[in-house]
Design an enzyme around this catalytic site. Structure first.
Site, mmCIF file in Angstrom:
data_model
loop_
_atom_site.group_PDB
_atom_site.id
_atom_site.type_symbol
_atom_site.label_atom_id
_atom_site.label_comp_id
_atom_site.label_asym_id
_atom_site.label_seq_id
_atom_site.Cartn_x
_atom_site.Cartn_y
_atom_site.Cartn_z
ATOM 1 N N GLU A 321 0.809 -1.232 0.000
ATOM 2 C CA GLU A 321 0.000 0.000 0.000
ATOM 3 C C GLU A 321 0.840 1.280 0.000
ATOM 4 O O GLU A 321 0.666 2.155 0.844
ATOM 5 C CB GLU A 321 -0.968 -0.014 1.196
ATOM 6 C CG GLU A 321 -1.871 -1.243 1.186
ATOM 7 C CD GLU A 321 -2.900 -1.277 2.310
ATOM 8 O OE1 GLU A 321 -2.793 -0.472 3.244
ATOM 9 O OE2 GLU A 321 -3.803 -2.117 2.237
ATOM 10 N N ASN A 364 2.365 -4.692 -3.376
ATOM 11 C CA ASN A 364 0.957 -5.066 -3.196
ATOM 12 C C ASN A 364 0.130 -3.824 -2.873
ATOM 13 O O ASN A 364 0.566 -2.960 -2.122
ATOM 14 C CB ASN A 364 0.899 -6.049 -2.010
ATOM 15 C CG ASN A 364 -0.437 -6.737 -1.836
ATOM 16 O OD1 ASN A 364 -1.018 -7.213 -2.804
ATOM 17 N ND2 ASN A 364 -0.929 -6.785 -0.611
ATOM 18 N N HIS A 399 -10.122 -6.092 -2.731
ATOM 19 C CA HIS A 399 -11.193 -5.975 -1.726
ATOM 20 C C HIS A 399 -12.335 -5.233 -2.423
ATOM 21 O O HIS A 399 -12.286 -4.017 -2.602
ATOM 22 C CB HIS A 399 -10.714 -5.170 -0.512
ATOM 23 C CG HIS A 399 -9.656 -5.872 0.280
ATOM 24 N ND1 HIS A 399 -9.912 -7.036 0.970
ATOM 25 C CD2 HIS A 399 -8.351 -5.587 0.499
ATOM 26 C CE1 HIS A 399 -8.799 -7.438 1.582
ATOM 27 N NE2 HIS A 399 -7.836 -6.580 1.310
ATOM 28 N N GLU A 428 -5.744 -10.594 -1.920
ATOM 29 C CA GLU A 428 -6.592 -10.458 -0.720
ATOM 30 C C GLU A 428 -8.069 -10.372 -1.087
ATOM 31 O O GLU A 428 -8.828 -9.609 -0.498
ATOM 32 C CB GLU A 428 -6.192 -9.196 0.066
ATOM 33 C CG GLU A 428 -4.732 -9.140 0.432
ATOM 34 C CD GLU A 428 -4.361 -7.917 1.281
ATOM 35 O OE1 GLU A 428 -5.257 -7.262 1.827
ATOM 36 O OE2 GLU A 428 -3.160 -7.628 1.369
ATOM 37 N N ASP A 430 -11.880 -10.371 -1.416
ATOM 38 C CA ASP A 430 -13.162 -10.654 -0.768
ATOM 39 C C ASP A 430 -14.203 -9.759 -1.417
ATOM 40 O O ASP A 430 -13.874 -8.756 -2.038
ATOM 41 C CB ASP A 430 -13.127 -10.526 0.767
ATOM 42 C CG ASP A 430 -12.417 -9.301 1.295
ATOM 43 O OD1 ASP A 430 -12.309 -8.301 0.551
ATOM 44 O OD2 ASP A 430 -11.989 -9.322 2.464
#
Ligand code: XIL
Length: 637
Positions: A321, A364, A399, A428, A430
């Site tokens: 990030e 990432n 996400h 990651e 979801d």
């Protein structure tokens, strides 16, 4: 956006080997088993003790239910408060829903509910419910979910406050769990269906136990420790490295042949304050001296952590990030950047390559589908690669939610990085059922779960079009019983993964594995005609001072089958439902409406469905006089 509250401010190394998730109404759960009830109605402290030299006494000055509560006074520090030994009560691997009612004797503060556990004499602290405003003017419920994930010789539940030492009343302490269901062994394994790339799941200590471990190994090729490899877990104090949280996960992965993604060596969150504190004890600034110290700490950290796991970790998220598209240069103004400029990224990759030459090194980030952010990330990777910085891949966190982003945007995200000739991984993923922070569903609505299934179907179909380009896809969690989205960006129950809170395959799972089955496995849409006839039985199955348990059965006595239902009544005695299973709850004042759960919406003519609940009451507990089903008045049996 990522300013996550620091979980634990403990003096001793805090090792979150247990998982803690906020609890909403577990509406699709069956009857919970209650393992702990403390009502302080017998004039004693019911086994509670202080954490130090506090005074604990039964009190009738305040009561949440009945006439008594427990008063803890003489507190000389905020961490002191009422505590209870739960070692004989809590079993490793079981997710307990814990609830405590709290009221101060004077003033106001924030209260927390936590667990202290000790293994081999080393203490660790797990937060069950974070800071919650409490005062002397009313009772506040602290409720959360707790899973003990490790062997312990000491386990105590306790309440503490954030800033004052005012006396604390507690009352109506309960703990319950829903018995685990066996995992489905007769459905395809995700990893057997998706052969273009390995599929992984992020895990905490709880995901390797019992049914969770079985689900993990049945469906997934790889794991990412969700928190265990972050800086606060691995180097909480300078040059003191602890792998207590990660080692059990790593050993499990190794024994089961699961690959491991290492997450993450450098981030602005979950990094202890000491890292950014200069030799003078002051926060670091952009001086040459501070920069040299920060980069030395970074190098030492990576050398130790990456070396500890050697070739067991084949991919590292080296930096996490670092992009902020609201900056004109696109670079996040983290402490890292402010003190060291881009050199922190250069150093991190250089050192990681030296220590882990076998590992693929990733940068990432989240929201990489957002064009501005994607383009800044692209520019940065291109620049650093041109300088010779050893970046092997870009990680897209993904996400997302049921409405956002589009497949086209996601495709553009992947296509953008193809010319760089690096790996891409979904790290990651979801899919939140929420599309706004203001939403809060007591149970996942059927239409959201259906949308979610289509999102998983479409995204996986897209990823599978890039074999060799996308080299792994990891979901940020195993099942809906433990997801970080339960507390981020706000506290509410989310359901973003392939398996539900009882580890059963959702429509989302079929979206990935066999989209032709989405419709047949999803629940019917909530809109439904009324029919004209119904019957209701309402039973109080248990009652105690201040609370009771009820069971309601609704029968479709009309001639038409229902595909969904809604039962409604008025609680005129001030009763308030705190937990409901077998349906979805809405209570507004006296008006209660219970919709069907995902699995009991179909009511053929003559068929019945039941749901149960726990409720609070004060004064009296009258049985509701009238009920309706889908808007039609019912016969009360
Ligand atoms: C999350 C964890 O899942 C939570 O348990 C923790 O409280 C906060 O961090 N982006 C990341 C992950 O890169 O490390 C974050 O993980 C989720 C967002």
């Amino acid at each position: 956006m990522r300013a996550l509250p620091r979980l634990l401010a403990a003096l001793i190394v805090a090792v979150p080997l247990a998982t803690v998730t906020a609890v909403a109404n577990a509406a699709d759960d069956p009857t919970p088993v209650t393992v702990l009830t403390k009502d302080f109605e017998d004039g004693t402290v019911q086994g509670f003790a202080g954490r130090s030299a506090e005074t604990l006494a039964h009190s009738t000055a305040q009561a949440h239910g009945g006439t008594g509560s427990l008063l803890t006074s003489g507190r000389t520090a905020t961490w002191q408060g009422p505590s209870l030994d739960v070692l004989p009560t809590f079993t490793k691997g079981t997710a307990y829903t814990v609830s405590v009612w709290v009221r101060l004797s004077t003033g106001s503060d924030n209260a927390r509910l936590s667990v202290e556990r000790r293994t081999g004499g080393v203490a660790a602290y797990d937060q069950v419910v974070g800071n919650t405003a409490v005062s002397s003017t009313g009772w506040t419920q602290l409720t959360g979910r707790y899973t003990l994930a490790t062997d312990v010789e000491f386990l105590r539940l306790y309440v503490e406050t954030a800033s004052t030492t005012n006396p604390i009343h507690i009352d109506d302490v309960t703990a319950s769990y829903v018995p685990a269901l066996p995992i489905q062994t007769d459905i395809p394994s995700v990893k057997d269906v998706i052969t273009e790339f390995p599929v992984g799941a992020a895990i905490t200590g709880a995901e390797i136990l019992a049914e969770h471990g079985q689900l993990l190994t049945k469906h997934f090729d790889s794991v990412t420790p969700g928190n265990a490899l972050k800086w606060d877990a691995t180097e909480p104090a300078e040059n003191t490295f602890t792998y207590a949280q990660a080692d059990p996960l790593m050993a499990y992965a190794k024994s089961k042949g699961l690959a491991v993604r290492g997450h993450t060596l450098v981030w602005h969150n979950q990094t202890p304050a000491w890292v950014f504190t200069g030799a003078d004890g002051q926060p670091m600034t952009a001086t040459a001296e501070d920069k040299a110290l920060l980069l030395a700490r970074l190098e030492n950290h990576i050398r130790n952590v990456a070396a500890h796991y050697g070739t067991d970790i084949t991919v590292w998220d080296v930096v996490n990030e670092v992009i902020d598209e609201s900056q004109s240069d696109g670079l996040r103004r983290s402490n890292w950047f402010t003190v060291a400029g881009l050199d922190y990224i250069r150093t991190a990759f250089r050192v990681a390559r030296e220590v882990a030459p076998h590992a693929k090194l990733f940068i990432n980030d989240y929201n990489t589908n957002v064009a501005a952010k994607r383009d800044f990330l692209f520019g940065l990777v291109q620049q650093l690669k041109a300088e010779g910085v050893p970046i092997d891949g870009v990680g897209h966190q993904v996400h997302i939610n049921v409405n956002w982003p589009t497949v086209a945007e996601t495709k553009a995200m992947i296509d953008k990085f193809v010319p760089l000739g690096i790996d891409q991984q979904v790290t990651e993923m979801d899919v939140s059922i929420y599309t706004a922070n203001s939403e809060n569903f007591p149970a996942p609505p059927a239409d959201r779960l259906l949308k979610q299934a289509y999102v998983y179907r479409d995204m996986f179909a897209l990823f599978r079009q890039y074999p060799g380009e996308i080299t792994s896809v990891t979901l940020w969690g195993l099942a809906d019983d433990n997801t970080w989205l339960d507390t981020f960006p706000v506290t509410r129950k989310d359901a973003p993964l392939l398996f539900d809170t009882r580890l059963q395959a959702k429509s989302a799972y079929w979206g990935v594995v066999d989209p032709s089955k989405i419709e047949t496995t999803s629940s019917p849409s909530p809109s439904n005609p009324t029919t004209g006839a119904c019957a209701v039985t309402y039973r109080v199955t248990g009652s105690w001072t201040g609370g009771f348990q009820g069971e309601v059965t609704v029968t479709n006595s009309g001639g038409t089958a229902l595909t969904s239902w809604n039962a409604a009544w008025q609680f005129t005695g001030g009763q308030r439902i705190t937990q409901l299973w077998g349906g979805t709850l809405t209570q507004s004042g006296a008006a209660v409406t219970v919709g069907n759960a995902s699995w009991n919406g179909s009511l053929a003519a003559g068929a019945s469905a039941s749901f149960g609940f726990l409720a609070n009451w004060t004064g009296s507990n009258p049985v509701p006089a009238a009920f309706s089903l889908n808007g039609t008045a019912c016969t009360v049996r």
